[in-house]
Design a protein around this motif. Structure first.
Motif, mmCIF file in Angstrom:
data_model
loop_
_atom_site.group_PDB
_atom_site.id
_atom_site.type_symbol
_atom_site.label_atom_id
_atom_site.label_comp_id
_atom_site.label_asym_id
_atom_site.label_seq_id
_atom_site.Cartn_x
_atom_site.Cartn_y
_atom_site.Cartn_z
ATOM 1 N N LEU A 1 0.853 -1.192 0.000
ATOM 2 C CA LEU A 1 0.000 0.000 0.000
ATOM 3 C C LEU A 1 0.886 1.238 0.000
ATOM 4 O O LEU A 1 2.082 1.147 0.287
ATOM 5 N N SER A 2 0.293 2.398 -0.250
ATOM 6 C CA SER A 2 1.110 3.622 -0.301
ATOM 7 C C SER A 2 1.525 4.056 1.113
ATOM 8 O O SER A 2 2.394 4.888 1.291
ATOM 9 N N GLY A 3 0.867 3.454 2.108
ATOM 10 C CA GLY A 3 1.239 3.792 3.482
ATOM 11 C C GLY A 3 0.635 2.775 4.430
ATOM 12 O O GLY A 3 -0.282 2.049 4.064
ATOM 13 N N GLY A 4 1.126 2.735 5.628
ATOM 14 C CA GLY A 4 0.649 1.772 6.624
ATOM 15 C C GLY A 4 -0.681 2.156 7.266
ATOM 16 O O GLY A 4 -1.244 1.382 8.046
ATOM 17 N N GLU A 5 -1.219 3.338 6.917
ATOM 18 C CA GLU A 5 -2.427 3.835 7.608
ATOM 19 C C GLU A 5 -3.626 2.900 7.418
ATOM 20 O O GLU A 5 -4.374 2.636 8.374
#
Ligand SMILES: CN(C)c1cccc(CNc2ccc(C(N)=O)cn2)c1
Length: 246
Positions: free
Chosen positions: A138-142
């Motif tokens: 993903l583009s970030g862990g959020e």
């Protein structure tokens, strides 16, 4: 339960925790959440939080010091000890068993990486466990952190009412869930299996267990270790297979 989330987009997580059962848990004081932004702890005019990777290659790596200062601030915000969880594709798979274990803790700090991740020295020094929600990037862990928050929150005592009880959850006993039906009994898409209207709770439980075993065997044979099944379950699975072959 308190969950602190360290992210360059803390408002992202705040939104995810604002709806449904997780939102209600917050309103009822069963879950408190706070977001922390490493950029608020970055030095210098540009408040850098990332830099180029040693050894070359694409992308950027999150710097140690802003994260370390941010993590320290989050830890110090509450005296209770926290389990620090880093979400990354390199983590151990998140399973319902792991969710149950995390839900038993009083504090979690979820670390969300962006870019190509975090300097390994910070991970080694501060992270208790690295978890992955699946084999994809993903583009970030959020989003991964939001998944953990939801899965953990719904297991906390008092969060789900009877209507949404987590007890019969699939994966609670390592199997997939049985099919579910509601009104109407007859529909152009088909009818409801008669056993479910029989009022015979033993028969209903048997049918549900047979369906759960059968569906797990068909769809997720990796979850079924037939050797570990009870005699009763093995008989139910045999019956499911016999019916399948007509
Ligand atoms: C090496 N790399 C690209 C990277 C390293 C660390 C974090 C991130 C942030 N993105 C994430 C995070 C988690 C998951 C997951 N599967 O739980 C997927 N993507 C990316």
């Amino acid at each position: 339960m308190r969950i602190d989330v360290i992210s360059l987009f803390p408002e992202f997580i705040a939104q995810c925790a604002a709806f449904g059962v997780v939102g209600r848990a917050g309103e009822r004081g069963l879950l408190s959440m706070q977001g922390w932004n490493p950029r608020d702890y970055a030095e210098g005019n540009y408040r850098r939080v990332d830099d180029r990777p040693f050894g070359g290659g694409p992308g950027m790596v999150m710097l140690i010091d802003p994260l370390r200062a941010c993590l320290r601030a989050a830890r110090e915000a509450d005296p209770a000890p926290a389990r620090v969880v880093y979400l990354s594709p390199q983590g151990a798979p998140l399973t319902q068993a792991k969710v149950r274990e995390l839900a038993g803790r009083e504090r979690l700090i979820l670390l969300c990486g962006r870019y190509e991740g975090i300097d390994e020295r910070l991970i080694q020094a501060e992270v208790d466990e690295e978890l992955s929600i699946g084999d994809y990037v993903l583009s970030g862990g959020e989003l991964a952190a939001a998944v953990v928050v939801d899965a953990v929150a719904r297991l906390r005592e008092g969060v789900l009412g009877d209507a949404e009880s987590a007890v019969q959850d699939s994966f609670e006993d390592g199997l997939l869930d049985c099919p579910h039906y509601t009104r109407p009994v007859e529909h152009e898409l088909g009818a409801v299996p008669p056993v479910l209207m029989s009022g015979n709770h033993a028969e209903i439980a048997r049918w549900r267990r047979k369906q759960a075993l059968g569906r797990t065997w068909l769809r997720r044979p990796d979850l079924i270790d037939e050797a570990a099944l009870s005699k009763a379950d093995r008989k139910l699975l045999d019956a499911f297979r016999a019916e399948l072959n007509g």
